[in-house]
Motif scaffolding. Structure first.
Motif, PDB file in Angstrom:
ATOM      1  N   SER A 220       0.830  -1.200   0.000  1.00 13.45           N
ATOM      2  CA  SER A 220       0.000   0.000   0.000  1.00 13.45           C
ATOM      3  C   SER A 220       0.864   1.251   0.000  1.00 13.45           C
ATOM      4  CB  SER A 220      -0.896   0.030   1.229  1.00 13.45           C
ATOM      5  OG  SER A 220      -1.727  -1.077   1.218  1.00 13.45           O
ATOM      6  N   LEU A 223       2.295   1.674  -3.467  1.00 16.44           N
ATOM      7  CA  LEU A 223       1.287   2.112  -4.433  1.00 16.44           C
ATOM      8  C   LEU A 223       0.882   3.553  -4.172  1.00 16.44           C
ATOM      9  CD1 LEU A 223      -1.035  -0.999  -4.709  1.00 16.44           C
ATOM     10  CD2 LEU A 223       0.629  -0.158  -6.380  1.00 16.44           C
ATOM     11  N   HIS A 224       0.721   3.872  -2.896  1.00 16.96           N
ATOM     12  CA  HIS A 224       0.293   5.212  -2.521  1.00 16.96           C
ATOM     13  C   HIS A 224       1.320   6.242  -2.981  1.00 16.96           C
ATOM     14  CE1 HIS A 224      -0.014   8.559   0.460  1.00 16.96           C
ATOM     15  NE2 HIS A 224      -1.268   8.498   0.040  1.00 16.96           N
ATOM     16  N   TYR A 227       1.339   6.505  -6.735  1.00 16.27           N
ATOM     17  CA  TYR A 227       0.112   7.145  -7.199  1.00 16.27           C
ATOM     18  C   TYR A 227       0.202   8.653  -6.980  1.00 16.27           C
ATOM     19  CZ  TYR A 227      -4.733   8.677  -6.974  1.00 16.27           C
ATOM     20  OH  TYR A 227      -5.910   9.358  -7.143  1.00 16.27           O
ATOM     21  N   PHE A 380      -1.627   8.767   5.763  1.00 13.09           N
ATOM     22  CA  PHE A 380      -2.232   7.658   5.026  1.00 13.09           C
ATOM     23  C   PHE A 380      -1.929   6.320   5.709  1.00 13.09           C
ATOM     24  CE2 PHE A 380      -1.372   4.346   1.830  1.00 13.09           C
ATOM     25  CZ  PHE A 380      -2.665   4.130   1.388  1.00 13.09           C
TER      26      PHE A 380
HETATM   27  C1  SIN Z   1      -3.460   2.686  -3.005  1.00 14.08           C
HETATM   28  O1  SIN Z   1      -4.190   2.012  -3.738  1.00 14.08           O
HETATM   29  O2  SIN Z   1      -2.755   2.178  -2.136  1.00 14.08           O
HETATM   30  C2  SIN Z   1      -3.378   4.189  -3.169  1.00 14.08           C
HETATM   31  C3  SIN Z   1      -4.697   4.820  -2.920  1.00 14.08           C
HETATM   32  C4  SIN Z   1      -4.590   6.250  -2.396  1.00 14.08           C
HETATM   33  O3  SIN Z   1      -3.616   6.933  -2.703  1.00 14.08           O
HETATM   34  O4  SIN Z   1      -5.460   6.665  -1.656  1.00 14.08           O
END
Ligand code: SIN
Ligand code: C2E
Ligand code: SIN
Ligand code: FE
Length: 700
Positions: A220, A223-224, A227, A380
């Motif tokens: 996560s 990815l976060h 992103y 996050f």
């Molecule tokens: C994710 O899928 O881990 C990223 C989603 C986000 O940035 O809120």
């Protein structure tokens, strides 16, 4: 079948209770919002569910309240764990019955408030925004007020609601006949060798969650970060594109030569400044013309304390651009470049500025800070971890609940019922079957199969064991009858009356009971010993089989030589019984018969035969037999003597106490004179047989 249906109903019921309690939680929050009071009131439903229905409904309500709220307000994800903890704490206080005492209620309120308060302080530290000074106290006061009111509301409900309603609220996942609280306690403790199944399941879950949690957290976070980074980069690209439209490509060379005095320069720069100021995420905006000697500054907007470079200034092209230097010099499109220098970690986006011939004259650039992205990540990840912990608590609660009611309680109650099995008599056997049948386990899986098998085995064993018992009893009776026949045969050879053996058996029982009454030899006089002696008594003279009829039935006194032969009936009897013991199974009780045969003519003073043993070296059974045997010989008529009168016989026993007889045994015999007389004068075969049958019953 009943149980199965009930269980399904229970599940529906729990669902309804959970939904109702979630609505109560939401309603509380709305009410506080409407009244404008500084309280949360978001855990009334959680406390109700935990106190009335158990830890699983409590956790579900706590968790889902905040998940649902989290859809519109991500901040409430912070509460996921706290509400689950509130449910567990409330459940624990309820289970221990602390909430029935004022002090316990106070402790519950403080525990709930403290958990919330400590939790907020910790979150503050993690989020780099810790509560300070007055805020800390205020937080505590708010928590106390909130949890105090919450608990009091729930307690009022608990006491005001009719008992029937409270019973309705109780949710248990029984897959069998519900156990009582006491049984429950015993069964939950189980009889574990090393580690309970419950602990194993919990450890497994924790292991899975830690591994999965770590992995998904890493994924996560990755990815976060990607992103956010690509989102921000796209944004920067938009800005650099906009900047590129603000610069007149035909003027670039004049801007470089004449600087701020070039026509339109300051006007263009102001547009660039406006663009930067309306997008605070952008750290730097500048327009560079790459040449062999470095970037030639066309525009460079000031950024906070850092003033922009003047037009015409040449700045070195750092090694971060090595991979795309050729493209820069050729004026080709450039992908965003990541740099790390005195301004921190930046991403720079480049947009070509082309003249009317389509040749790139310079690049408009926009920088965003990666460090800002990374700071944003803590928030996050904190939410993510809290969410994860919340689900962890829920999974643990569900797993415990399901494993308790489907695996642990059924298995433990089977084990405990089975360990209580008794085989004493028919009633005990029926109890075994009843105990298993009562459990009424309906898990619908392997455990139910096991339960059915155990039920069947128990029922079968009831039949087998009771059949076996009847057989054993019959065999025992037959054995005794056989011994009697044997003893009778011996007796009939020396022409004594057939009652002799039975009377001596009765005397031994009387002596033993009186010894016990007097407190003598109580250690040795167990029920088993007494049974063995009484039943072995008829065999004490069995060795007489080896003595010839001539001697045995000689009307007068025996010669020394004849008496020597007669004495061998003791050792001969011992040998015969030795053989019997080794050939007949389960004849342990004949061990005493052997002692009786071998030692019944030994005397307390050591002057008896065959070994000349004295005092307590002579087995107790033989010392008892000696009194019984001599007394019976005295009051009976023999081929070689007349019968003594009862009183005279008693007198002889008294006189020989301490020389021939063990004084304690003689005392016991003499103290039972009335019973002895009864046997001597009125004894019948019928009574003896009945007496022995009773003894047998008692023993098996
Ligand atoms: C994710 O899928 O881990 C990223 C989603 C986000 O940035 O809120
Ligand atoms: P039994 O007839 O069953 O006698 C057992 C024991 O009772 C005798 O053991 C003895 O201690 C005691 N007893 C029997 N009669 C009297 C008695 O008149 N006075 C006293 N004070 N005690 C008596 P004991 O003497 O070792 O004899 C063992 C067995 O030998 C007797 O068993 C009996 O079968 C046989 N026996 C003993 N003496 C004679 C005898 O003179 N003639 C014959 N035919 N047999 C005898
Ligand atoms: C708990 O999970 O809090 C304890 C469960 C129980 O004792 O039933
Ligand atoms: Fe004898």
């Amino acid at each position: 079948m009943e149980t199965k249906k009930e269980y399904k109903l229970q599940t529906v019921k729990m669902l309804l209770i959970c939904i109702a309690c979630i609505l109560i939680n939401m309603g509380g929050v709305r009410l506080m919002g409407a009244l404008g009071w500084p309280l949360y009131m978001d855990s009334v439903g959680t406390v109700i569910a935990a106190a009335m229905s158990g830890y699983l409904p409590g956790v579900i309500v706590g968790l889902f309240t905040n998940l649902i709220k989290g859809i519109s307000d991500t901040e409430s994800l912070y509460y996921v764990v706290i509400n689950a903890l509130i449910a567990l704490i409330t459940y624990w206080y309820t289970k221990k019955e602390y909430i029935k005492k004022p002090l316990g209620i106070l402790a519950l309120i403080f525990s709930l408030a403290a958990v919330g308060w400590i939790y907020w302080i910790l979150i503050g530290i993690v989020m780099n925004d810790p509560l300070t000074g007055a805020g800390v106290m205020e937080g505590l006061v708010t928590e106390l007020a909130d949890k105090g009111i919450t608990v009091l509301i729930v307690l009022c409900l608990l006491f005001l609601l009719p008992v029937r309603f409270r019973q309705f609220m109780e949710f248990r996942g029984w897959q069998q006949k519900p156990l009582t609280d006491e049984q429950n306690r015993v069964v939950k403790k189980g009889m574990n060798r090393k580690m309970s199944l419950r602990t194993k399941i919990m450890l497994l879950l924790i292991a899975v969650f830690v591994v999965m949690g770590f992995a998904s957290l890493m994924i996560s976070a990755y990815l976060h970060r990607n992103y956010t980074r690509s989102e921000k980069t796209e944004f920067a690209e938009g800005i650099s594109r906009m900047a590129s439209t603000l610069v007149d490509p035909e003027m670039v060379d004049r801007y470089l030569e004449e600087g701020e005095s070039a026509p339109g320069y300051l006007e263009t720069k102001q547009h660039l400044i406006n663009l930067k100021e309306s997008n605070p995420v952008i750290i730097f905006i500048y327009v560079y013309k790459p040449e062999q000697d470095g970037f030639h500054v066309v525009f460079d907007v000031d950024s906070g304390d850092i003033p922009g470079d003047p037009p015409g200034f040449v700045t070195m092209i750092s090694h971060d651009y090595d991979h795309c230097k050729a493209e820069l010099l050729a004026g080709e499109p450039i992908d965003p470049v990541e740099t790390n220098d005195e301004y921190g970690r930046l991403i720079t986006t480049f947009t070509q500025i082309k003249n009317s011939e389509g040749v790139t004259v310079c690049y408009a650039c926009a920088d965003i800070s990666l460090d800002a992205i990374y700071e944003n990540e803590t928030d996050f990840l904190t939410k993510l971890i809290l969410l994860f912990v919340g689900f962890f608590i829920l999974s643990m609660a569900v797993a415990l609940w399901i494993s308790d009611y489907n695996i642990i309680l059924p298995i433990n109650s089977m084990a405990i019922s089975a360990s209580k099995f008794a085989y004493d008599d028919e009633d005990a056997l029926e109890d075994n079957v009843e105990r298993i049948r009562e459990l009424d386990i309906h898990t619908g899986d392997e455990i139910e199969n096991m339960y059915q098998a155990l039920s069947k085995t128990t029922e079968d064993s009831e039949h087998y064991v009771s059949a076996l018992k009847h057989k054993t009893e019959t065999i025992s009776l037959m054995q005794n009858a056989l011994i009697m026949v044997l003893a009778d045969m011996v007796e009939s050879r020396d022409e004594s009356t057939g009652d002799h053996v039975r009377k001596t058996a009765a005397y031994t029982r009387i002596i033993m009971e009186h010894l016990k009454k007097l407190g003598y030899y109580t250690d040795q006089l167990t029920d088993e010993f007494m049974y063995d002696v009484e039943n072995s008594a008829p065999l004490h003279d069995i060795g007489k089989i080896a003595v010839s009829d001539v001697i045995l039935n000689k009307p007068g006194k025996l010669t020394d030589e004849e008496f020597e032969k007669m004495k061998t009936h003791t050792t001969a009897g011992a040998e015969i019984l030795d053989q019997v013991i080794s050939t007949i199974p389960d004849s342990a009780y004949l061990k005493e018969a052997k002692n009786l045969a071998e030692y019944h003519h030994e005397k307390w003073n050591g002057k008896g035969y065959p070994h000349g043993l004295a005092g307590e070296d002579i087995p107790l059974s033989a010392r008892i037999m000696a009194v019984a045997d001599v007394f019976d010989a005295l009051v009976s008529e023999r081929c070689y003597k007349k019968a003594f009168k009862f009183e005279d016989a008693i007198e002889i026993i008294r006189k020989d106490s301490g020389t021939h007889f063990d004084p304690k045994v003689a005392e016991a015999f003499l103290s039972a004179e009335d019973e002895v007389r009864q046997v001597a004068e009125h004894f019948t075969v019928y009574k003896v047989t009945k007496g022995q049958t009773e003894t047998l019953r008692k023993r098996s």
